[in-house]
Scaffold this motif. Structure first.
Motif, short mmCIF file in Angstrom:
data_model
loop_
_atom_site.label_atom_id
_atom_site.label_comp_id
_atom_site.label_asym_id
_atom_site.label_seq_id
_atom_site.Cartn_x
_atom_site.Cartn_y
_atom_site.Cartn_z
N SER A 142 0.82 -1.12 0.15
CA SER A 142 -0.10 0.05 0.01
C SER A 142 0.91 1.18 0.06
O SER A 142 0.55 2.14 -0.74
N ARG A 165 -6.50 -2.19 -0.93
CA ARG A 165 -6.90 -1.47 0.52
C ARG A 165 -5.84 -1.78 1.35
O ARG A 165 -5.02 -2.51 1.32
N GLN A 177 -14.28 2.47 5.07
CA GLN A 177 -14.10 3.69 4.14
C GLN A 177 -13.39 4.71 4.76
O GLN A 177 -14.00 5.32 5.65
N ASP A 193 -10.02 5.43 0.32
CA ASP A 193 -9.13 4.14 0.66
C ASP A 193 -10.20 3.43 1.73
O ASP A 193 -11.05 3.85 1.89
#
Length: 557
Positions: A142, A165, A177, A193
């Motif tokens: 990420s 994610r 979220q 994200d």
């Protein structure tokens, strides 16, 4: 007052892990010890086993879970101990517990009563650090994605189409979220994200399906992390991420060895949830156990519609495994709930409710047999069960060609599963297994989803909006149509409505989203309102977990 699981575990006579390894012929120097009672088996030793024949593989699955409890992990441990107590060389393979459920509602995953794996506190908490390694490897990827975008975005990643994610190993609905990179240009480009729980990570799935470090690294490189503006996929290897991710997983990928309360060997490695992932322990641990033991008992998460289906259609298909028998765990209490009885009334005899609820058990028996695997029902007995209720379960199973055997391993350990163990040996040695997955590789993705929903869930059809249908068509046309399906669905029902107990039929299964797991080599079909980041209940288990004055853990279960 009966002793709690943690009290029983604490009083156990635990043997040094090197002695447990000796039962399987593992030399002391081939076990990397994490203290006296935990260890990892070295890859040098695992590679030396390649030419050995495999033992026989037994799957433990269950009816559709209810708040009344079923005891699948407890039965897996009890059966492994039972096989050893009748003179067989047996090992068990379990999944590692996630911290989210331990501090949420479900509790740990080390068994219960006198059918547990130990050291229970360690296994249910940080264990050997595998989940930490998986979570950090995931989040490194990420960070590399956002860093690449920040420093010029040479690959042309569309920040609106980042598919990767972040993860954390805790139930935390507020992270489902989020918006990241707030605070100005120095913090990057803000975008939507979100977080999943670690067990839902594709890195976890890869970890559990990889055959060795080389395969692990290759699979990590195949992860599709984002898309460009013209919708071309960006892979983890495009970011040169697979190397450092594999480094973080190098030690974790070696399988963990612990023991049962009766000092029998147990491999505990990997731990995806079966409602949102494929729900099986690692291929490496299972294959290692099969080389070292004549009988290997493993589990798959939640009911057979989820864990067993994915064990058969994903794990066995990809790893070339052939299960010899399946044990379907049921409790009278849970069957009464499927028959419409409220949880507060489960202590009262209700034979008619048991018979009605057995529709759920019957479908699971038929489903398991549809894979060509012989099945037996293990009735995990509670003191409130009456003889008439037990007989009702046995009658239904018998009508479907499966024996239902009373098991009292929670209270009696291996003595309570010897009849089950002997019957499992009979099934295994009968040679009647004709295992085959539910669908062929070349069946189109949409048809695979339809086959699972109609053949196993009792649905009459599946449905999805145009966006989801187009995504499935796109995956089919871009070379991913041969992959198996990983259904993400509520564990509480054959349908997508967790309130529909028993064996509902004629319903429609709605596919809300489709996610590609290119490294794990399956396609996830997200059904109904299932979440890949759970939330904590109103009164989480964490409220009762604490240290006593002597520094010992209380309240963990």
């Amino acid at each position: 007052m009966p002793k709690s699981d943690i009290e029983i575990a604490r009083e156990a006579s635990i043997r040094p892990i090197i002695e447990v390894g000796e039962k399987l012929g593992i030399p002391q120097e081939q076990i990397l010890q994490y203290g006296p009672y935990k260890g990892k088996v070295s890859f040098d030793f695992i590679r030396s086993l390649e030419d050995r024949p495999d033992g026989r593989l037994i799957l433990v699955t269950a009816i559709t879970p209810t708040p009344a409890g079923e005891g699948k992990t407890t039965t897996t441990v009890g059966l492994g101990d039972g096989l050893n107590s009748i003179g067989k060389n047996a090992a068990i393979c379990l999944r590692e517990p996630s911290l989210g459920p331990c501090f949420g509602m479900k509790g740990g995953a080390a068994g219960g009563g006198y059918a547990q794996v130990v050291p229970m506190e360690d296994i249910n908490l940080h264990f050997t650090g595998d989940f930490h390694a998986i979570g950090i490897a995931h989040n490194l990827l990420s960070a590399l994605i956002d860093n690449h975008i920040y420093w010029g975005n040479e690959l042309g990643i569309d920040s609106r189409r980042v598919a990767w994610r972040r993860v954390v190993d805790m139930n935390d609905r507020s992270l489902r979220q989020i918006v990241s990179s707030l605070g100005g240009a120095a913090n990057g480009f803000s975008r939507e994200d979100g977080f999943d729980i670690v067990v839902a990570s594709e890195v976890m799935a890869i970890f559990c399906l990889a055959s060795d470090l080389e395969d692990l690294t290759e699979r990590l490189g195949k992860i599709v992390v984002a898309y460009t503006r013209d919708k071309k996929p960006v892979l983890a290897r495009d970011l040169q991420a697979e190397g450092p991710m594999a480094v973080l997983l190098r030690d974790a990928i070696a399988p963990n060895l612990v023991q049962t309360l009766e000092n029998n060997p147990a491999f505990i490695h990997g731990g995806p949830f079966a409602n949102i992932a494929h729900g099986c322990n690692s291929v490496i641990a299972t294959r290692t156990a099969l080389k070292l033991a004549d009988y290997v008992v493993t589990e798959a998460g939640f009911g057979a519609d989820l864990g067993a289906e994915k064990f058969f259609d994903i794990k066995c298909r990809k790893a070339g495994l052939k299960p010899s028998a399946a044990v379907i765990v049921a409790t009278v209490r849970a069957l009464k709930m499927h028959g419409g009885v409220a949880k507060d009334d489960l202590g009262k005899e209700n034979v008619e409710a048991v018979k009605k609820g057995c529709s759920n058990l019957a479908r699971h028996i038929r489903n398991v047999k549809a894979f060509g695997v012989p099945a037996v029902v293990a009735i995990n007995r509670f003191v409130t069960d009456t003889d008439a209720e037990v007989e009702a379960v046995q009658s239904v199973a018998q009508e479907l060609g499966a024996k239902a055997i009373l098991c009292t391993h929670w209270a009696e350990g291996s003595q309570g599963t010897q009849e089950l163990a002997r019957h499992v040996v009979e099934l295994v040695e009968s040679g009647v297994d004709q295992f085959a997955p539910l669908y062929d590789d070349e069946m189109p993705l949409w048809d695979k989803i339809h086959t699972i929903a109609t053949h196993l869930y009792g649905a009459h059809d599946i449905q999805a909006d145009k966006t989801v249908r187009n995504r499935i068509k796109e995956l089919q046309e871009t070379g991913y149509g041969h992959l198996p399906i990983c259904m993400a669905k509520t564990q509480y029902s054959f349908s997508t409505d967790g309130n529909l107990k028993g064996a509902p039929s004629g319903h429609s299964v709605t596919i809300r989203e489709v996610r590609l797991s290119a490294g794990a080599e399956f396609v996830v079909a997200v059904c109904g309102d299932i979440m890949t980041m759970p939330g904590l209940p109103r009164t989480p288990a964490a409220n009762n977990i604490r240290l006593d004055p002597e520094g010992r853990i209380e309240g963990l279960f």
